[in-house]
Design a protein around this motif. Structure first.
Motif, PDB file in Angstrom:
ATOM      1  N   GLU A  82      33.041  -0.300 -35.942  1.00 49.95           N
ATOM      2  CA  GLU A  82      34.002   0.644 -36.507  1.00 49.95           C
ATOM      3  C   GLU A  82      35.440   0.286 -36.180  1.00 49.95           C
ATOM      4  N   PRO A  83      36.355   0.702 -37.051  1.00 50.07           N
ATOM      5  CA  PRO A  83      37.778   0.509 -36.756  1.00 50.07           C
ATOM      6  C   PRO A  83      38.222   1.399 -35.590  1.00 50.07           C
ATOM      7  N   ASP A  84      39.388   1.072 -35.033  1.00 53.53           N
ATOM      8  CA  ASP A  84      39.851   1.776 -33.831  1.00 53.53           C
ATOM      9  C   ASP A  84      40.036   3.267 -34.047  1.00 53.53           C
ATOM     10  N   PHE A  85      40.540   3.629 -35.238  1.00 55.28           N
ATOM     11  CA  PHE A  85      40.825   5.065 -35.421  1.00 55.28           C
ATOM     12  C   PHE A  85      39.568   5.903 -35.245  1.00 55.28           C
ATOM     13  N   LEU A  86      38.426   5.317 -35.628  1.00 58.24           N
ATOM     14  CA  LEU A  86      37.189   6.078 -35.538  1.00 58.24           C
ATOM     15  C   LEU A  86      36.694   6.141 -34.092  1.00 58.24           C
ATOM     16  N   LEU A  87      36.834   5.025 -33.381  1.00 62.30           N
ATOM     17  CA  LEU A  87      36.460   5.040 -31.962  1.00 62.30           C
ATOM     18  C   LEU A  87      37.308   6.077 -31.218  1.00 62.30           C
ATOM     19  N   ASP A  88      38.597   6.123 -31.551  1.00 62.98           N
ATOM     20  CA  ASP A  88      39.475   7.095 -30.897  1.00 62.98           C
ATOM     21  C   ASP A  88      39.034   8.520 -31.216  1.00 62.98           C
ATOM     22  N   PHE A  89      38.671   8.724 -32.483  1.00 60.43           N
ATOM     23  CA  PHE A  89      38.192  10.042 -32.914  1.00 60.43           C
ATOM     24  C   PHE A  89      36.973  10.452 -32.092  1.00 60.43           C
ATOM     25  N   ARG A  90      36.045   9.497 -31.926  1.00 64.56           N
ATOM     26  CA  ARG A  90      34.819   9.774 -31.178  1.00 64.56           C
ATOM     27  C   ARG A  90      35.124  10.079 -29.705  1.00 64.56           C
ATOM     28  N   LEU A  91      35.970   9.255 -29.120  1.00 66.68           N
ATOM     29  CA  LEU A  91      36.241   9.430 -27.690  1.00 66.68           C
ATOM     30  C   LEU A  91      36.963  10.751 -27.421  1.00 66.68           C
ATOM     31  N   ARG A  92      37.894  11.086 -28.313  1.00 66.65           N
ATOM     32  CA  ARG A  92      38.607  12.356 -28.156  1.00 66.65           C
ATOM     33  C   ARG A  92      37.592  13.509 -28.206  1.00 66.65           C
ATOM     34  N   ALA A  93      36.683  13.411 -29.214  1.00 67.53           N
ATOM     35  CA  ALA A  93      35.677  14.463 -29.368  1.00 67.53           C
ATOM     36  C   ALA A  93      34.791  14.542 -28.126  1.00 67.53           C
ATOM     37  N   TYR A  94      34.404  13.390 -27.606  1.00 64.77           N
ATOM     38  CA  TYR A  94      33.533  13.373 -26.418  1.00 64.77           C
ATOM     39  C   TYR A  94      34.215  14.068 -25.237  1.00 64.77           C
ATOM     40  N   ARG A  95      35.495  13.751 -25.042  1.00 62.00           N
ATOM     41  CA  ARG A  95      36.222  14.360 -23.912  1.00 62.00           C
ATOM     42  C   ARG A  95      36.381  15.866 -24.122  1.00 62.00           C
ATOM     43  N   GLN A  96      36.587  16.251 -25.359  1.00 58.03           N
ATOM     44  CA  GLN A  96      36.674  17.693 -25.639  1.00 58.03           C
ATOM     45  C   GLN A  96      35.331  18.372 -25.358  1.00 58.03           C
ATOM     46  N   TRP A  97      34.271  17.683 -25.781  1.00 55.62           N
ATOM     47  CA  TRP A  97      32.921  18.254 -25.605  1.00 55.62           C
ATOM     48  C   TRP A  97      32.621  18.521 -24.127  1.00 55.62           C
ATOM     49  N   LEU A  98      33.053  17.565 -23.292  1.00 54.18           N
ATOM     50  CA  LEU A  98      32.801  17.712 -21.851  1.00 54.18           C
ATOM     51  C   LEU A  98      33.421  18.995 -21.298  1.00 54.18           C
ATOM     52  N   GLN A  99      34.515  19.418 -21.936  1.00 51.19           N
ATOM     53  CA  GLN A  99      35.225  20.618 -21.454  1.00 51.19           C
ATOM     54  C   GLN A  99      34.643  21.908 -22.043  1.00 51.19           C
ATOM     55  N   MET A 100      33.725  21.799 -23.010  1.00 45.15           N
ATOM     56  CA  MET A 100      33.288  22.983 -23.746  1.00 45.15           C
ATOM     57  C   MET A 100      31.968  23.529 -23.207  1.00 45.15           C
ATOM     58  N   GLN A 101      31.700  24.782 -23.583  1.00 46.15           N
ATOM     59  CA  GLN A 101      30.461  25.445 -23.191  1.00 46.15           C
ATOM     60  C   GLN A 101      29.576  25.607 -24.436  1.00 46.15           C
ATOM     61  N   GLU A 102      28.282  25.446 -24.221  1.00 51.42           N
ATOM     62  CA  GLU A 102      27.352  25.697 -25.313  1.00 51.42           C
ATOM     63  C   GLU A 102      27.426  27.180 -25.699  1.00 51.42           C
ATOM     64  N   PRO A 103      27.549  27.498 -26.990  1.00 47.86           N
ATOM     65  CA  PRO A 103      27.700  28.915 -27.369  1.00 47.86           C
ATOM     66  C   PRO A 103      26.414  29.698 -27.080  1.00 47.86           C
ATOM     67  N   ASP A 104      26.574  30.980 -26.686  1.00 53.28           N
ATOM     68  CA  ASP A 104      25.384  31.773 -26.384  1.00 53.28           C
ATOM     69  C   ASP A 104      25.415  33.126 -27.092  1.00 53.28           C
ATOM     70  N   TRP A 105      26.294  33.235 -28.109  1.00 49.89           N
ATOM     71  CA  TRP A 105      26.437  34.549 -28.766  1.00 49.89           C
ATOM     72  C   TRP A 105      25.410  34.794 -29.855  1.00 49.89           C
ATOM     73  N   ALA A 106      24.690  33.767 -30.286  1.00 48.89           N
ATOM     74  CA  ALA A 106      23.716  33.967 -31.359  1.00 48.89           C
ATOM     75  C   ALA A 106      22.461  34.664 -30.834  1.00 48.89           C
ATOM     76  N   SER A 107      21.733  35.290 -31.743  1.00 48.09           N
ATOM     77  CA  SER A 107      20.474  35.954 -31.355  1.00 48.09           C
ATOM     78  C   SER A 107      19.362  34.924 -31.271  1.00 48.09           C
ATOM     79  N   LEU A 108      19.494  33.987 -30.366  1.00 44.23           N
ATOM     80  CA  LEU A 108      18.525  32.904 -30.248  1.00 44.23           C
ATOM     81  C   LEU A 108      18.160  32.746 -28.784  1.00 44.23           C
ATOM     82  N   GLY A 109      16.913  32.456 -28.521  1.00 49.18           N
ATOM     83  CA  GLY A 109      16.511  32.197 -27.152  1.00 49.18           C
ATOM     84  C   GLY A 109      15.801  30.863 -27.086  1.00 49.18           C
ATOM     85  N   TYR A 110      16.262  29.972 -26.212  1.00 47.96           N
ATOM     86  CA  TYR A 110      15.594  28.673 -26.045  1.00 47.96           C
ATOM     87  C   TYR A 110      15.974  28.132 -24.670  1.00 47.96           C
ATOM     88  N   PRO A 111      15.100  27.307 -24.093  1.00 43.06           N
ATOM     89  CA  PRO A 111      15.424  26.764 -22.766  1.00 43.06           C
ATOM     90  C   PRO A 111      16.637  25.844 -22.865  1.00 43.06           C
TER      91      PRO A 111
END
Lengths: 271, 480
Positions: free
Chosen positions: B46-75
């Protein structure tokens, strides 16, 4: 039309049935031959609607004794859909609404289920439309009802006409019409009764379940049966209905009380 | 047997698409790290812009919490126990279908998606995605004659990088939500559609997603752009084999409609739902959003959701253009232990924007089916209108249905209507149909398909009948 040599279509022997823990039918006997029109009359709670539902196979009712044979075969062991396919028809007192299911499509599937059983070929959409338009005349029904959902938003009279339309399409051998006259105004009653009369023929039979005489002014029965406490208490000709009309049902209660006091449970044949 | 019990039996039926294709697969090691993100990007050159897009997203993901507001139950999901890239071993993409591994063609044949020249659907172009890669796209040349680009997103990155750079992540930002961030970091393949100005796409476009590997996540990314006055109808289908483990599917779909453009996006989702005790099945966490960027633009979502153990999905429209139109038509069927929390968001920004929501939820078995929707009318959306209708049907007495409609309006000159209903298939309705010679199974299927008609009418004609059949199949089983 009574012919003693006509084949027996329906033979009910000592039929007993309950709903939940309540015994409703306590030994019904009835023989129906081809070409006959029978009226089953009685007060509310006498068991006449239960009889119609048991014959059609409603799952809420449990048969606890007796037998029903239809053209010689055990009717009670068949699923409701199988009974319908071989020619037993129940016209409902309160036809249910089925939102989202097109009336036309419903009528076509039902008609083809019956035709398949008779070894006739299935009708495609076009052939069926031709048939249904012709049969609509039997009940003088507006074709617009075909485009709506089954019974949805139909008036009481329209629902009953839709029942008779189904009967006209399915061409049953034994038609059981449960309180078909209830909730009908005089014009609707005339149309519905006219439909029933047109469909009655020498090879089929009709069982009219009714509370009132007025339906019998329009459809002349060969036999009238009076039901009380889950049994047929009396059987007679059409004049029995007139007698009921004049005397009301009170004498039935008296007769029933007398019978029970005597411990006699056999129905009285009046001829 | 009572008919309530019979209906219960009706809704259990075997899953037809549960087979596994035995094919040599190239997989990377389990787990997620910055190195894995880089590895995926380098495998795809992939070109650099896409790698940057991925890495930015990965770093953001690390800071985020899995949502728990839905009416769903799973381990809890162990994100380090998932393989993030799996591909059947073959040269990246074949010039001609003759070179594609016959086992793959056979797999799609078996799924009812013939790819070979002779058997393919006559008016539908198909992009077939197997695990992490697209293996074939039909009718590309014919579409190219009209200027339509339809290819895998990996191919688009190589051949049309400027379009990808211009549009990717502009509808669903990489930090939009937890699962979108994860997808942005590790997405493997998916489809790309570009309809140039004024072109009415001459055929239906379709992507078929197939998960094959047992421990692999699938993270596809789809991007559809319709330029001014262009229109397209697109359909996606999905199946997966039966495994007794859960597989994660976290997709992102972005739609962009410019002035007077129209995009119709239909989904028939039939991922493996797990067995009757809730063992196995796909966890389906999907972010789908359309951006009516232009005036008078039109985006319509139609979904038929029948599979997955867990469905978390809210195909939405941002109605920015004046007089733009957003639609959401949904049928969600849950059975056994399936859980679905699905709905839509209609964000009215532009004046006189209009939206329609029709949601039909069917719950059988012990399943749980929730509609969750947001209608938001912004301060500039003068004259905006929304109509919502949410109906639930319950089959049996152990299933649950919920409706959570949220309405927020900051514009007094707007109108929002909401209707909701719940019904149960009653014994009396079934008896009525049976007493006309219609068997129990057909009776249930007639009522369910009648209930869903408003939505099925929105599907492309070729697929409406399929959806009807799929639902009937889901409700079919042994009676008695």
């Amino acid at each position: 039309m009574i012919r003693s040599d006509a084949p027996v279509l329906l033979e009910i022997r000592d039929l007993q049935a309950r709903v939940e823990d309540k015994a409703i039918l306590k030994g019904v006997n009835l023989t129906v031959r081809a070409g006959e029109i029978h009226a089953v009359m009685g007060r509310n709670g006498s068991g006449k609607s239960t009889l119609s539902k048991v014959l059609a196979g409603h799952p809420a009712y449990t048969v606890t004794g007796g037998s029903v044979t239809y053209r010689g075969d055990n009717l009670l062991e068949l699923d409701p859909e199988q009974r319908a396919r071989i020619g037993v028809f129940l016209g409902f007192q309160y036809p249910v609404e089925i939102p989202g299911v097109s009336n036309l499509e419903f009528l076509r599937v039902a008609t083809n289920a019956r035709r398949g059983e008779k070894g006739e070929e299935e009708l495609d959409t076009f052939a069926f439309e031709d048939l249904v338009r012709e049969r609509l005349k039997v009940v003088q029904m507006d074709p617009a009802f075909l485009e709506r959902s089954v019974n949805e938003g139909f008036s009481g009279g329209e629902k009953k006409r839709n029942e008779i339309l189904q009967m006209a399409l399915l061409e049953p051998v034994v038609a059981i019409l449960d309180e078909t006259d209830s909730g009908l105004d005089i014009d609707a009653l005339r149309i519905v009764a006219g439909g029933v009369n047109q469909l009655a023929g020498p090879d089929n039979a009709t069982l009219l379940i009714t509370h009132y005489q007025r339906l019998l002014d329009a459809i002349t029965p060969d036999y009238v049966h009076v039901m009380a406490a889950g049994r047929i208490l009396r059987t007679g000709g059409k004049e029995l209905a007139l007698e009921l009309e004049q005397r009301g049902y009170d004498w039935v209660d008296e007769e029933l009380a007398a019978l029970e006091a005597a411990g006699d449970r056999t129905p009285v044949e009046v001829g | 047997m009572s008919s309530a019990q019979a209906v219960g039996d009706l809704v259990s039926q075997p899953y037809k698409y549960g087979f596994v294709t035995d094919i040599e697969t190239e997989k990377i090691a389990k787990g997620l790290s910055e190195d894995v993100v880089r590895l995926i990007s380098s495998k795809k050159q992939e070109p650099d812009f896409l790698l940057d897009f991925r890495l930015r997203a990965y770093r953001q993901w690390l800071q985020m919490q899995e949502p728990d507001w839905a009416s769903l139950g799973y381990p809890p999901i162990d994100y380090q126990n998932i393989i993030y890239y799996a591909a059947p071993k073959q040269q990246a993409k074949k010039a001609s279908l003759d070179e594609v591994d016959p086992k793959l063609l056979e797999t799609f044949d078996k799924l009812g998606i013939p790819l070979s020249e002779q058997k393919r659907l006559s008016n539908v172009a198909v992009d077939a995605v197997f695990d992490s890669v697209s293996i074939a796209t039909t009718y590309k040349e014919k579409l190219a004659e009209h200027g339509v680009i339809f290819c895998s997103i990996s191919e688009a990155v190589k051949e049309h990088p400027e379009l990808i750079e211009r549009y990717l992540g502009t509808v669903v930002a990489s930090n939009d939500n937890y699962f979108a961030a994860l997808n942005s970091a590790v997405f493997s393949d998916g489809s790309f559609v570009f309809i140039p100005k004024g072109v009415d796409c001459p055929m239906e476009l379709s992507t078929y997603f197939r998960i094959n590997s047992g421990d692999t996540g699938q993270f596809e990314r789809t991007l559809i752009v319709a330029e001014e006055g262009a229109s397209v109808s697109y359909l996606e289908g999905c199946t997966a084999p039966m495994f007794d483990t859960n597989q994660l599917h976290a997709a992102v779909v972005e739609l962009v409609a410019l002035d007077d453009a129209s995009i119709k996006y239909s989904t028939v989702q039939n991922w493996y739902a797990g067995d009757e005790n809730g063992v196995g099945g796909i966890y389906n966490f999907v972010t789908k959003r359309g951006h009516c960027r232009g005036d008078r633009s039109h985006i319509s979502w139609t979904q038929v959701e029948t599979g997955s153990a867990i469905t978390w999905k809210y195909p939405s429209c941002v109605l920015q253009g004046a007089d733009s139109v957003g639609e959401f038509y949904s049928v969600a069927l849950t059975n056994n232990c399936q859980q679905a929390d699905t709905g839509t968001k209609m964000i009215h920004v532009g004046p006189r924007s209009r939206s329609t929501i029709v949601s039909k939820g069917i719950s059988a078995g012990r399943s749980s089916n929730s509609y969750r929707g947001l209608v938001q009318i912004g301060p500039k959306a003068v004259g905006a209108r929304n109509y919502s209708q949410c109906d639930s049907m319950l089959i049996g007495d152990r299933a649950a249905a919920n409706t959570y409609p949220y309405i927020r309006s900051q514009q007094p000159q707007s109108a929002v209507e909401h209707e909701a209903s719940t019904c149960r298939i009653s014994e009396d309705q079934l008896f009525y149909l049976q007493s006309r010679g219609i068997g129990l199974e057909e009776a249930v299927s007639m009522m369910v398909s009648g209930f869903c008609r408003d939505v099925f009418n929105q599907l492309p004609m070729e697929f409406a009948a399929e959806a009807d059949k799929l639902l009937a199949l889901k409700l079919e089983g042994s009676v008695g």
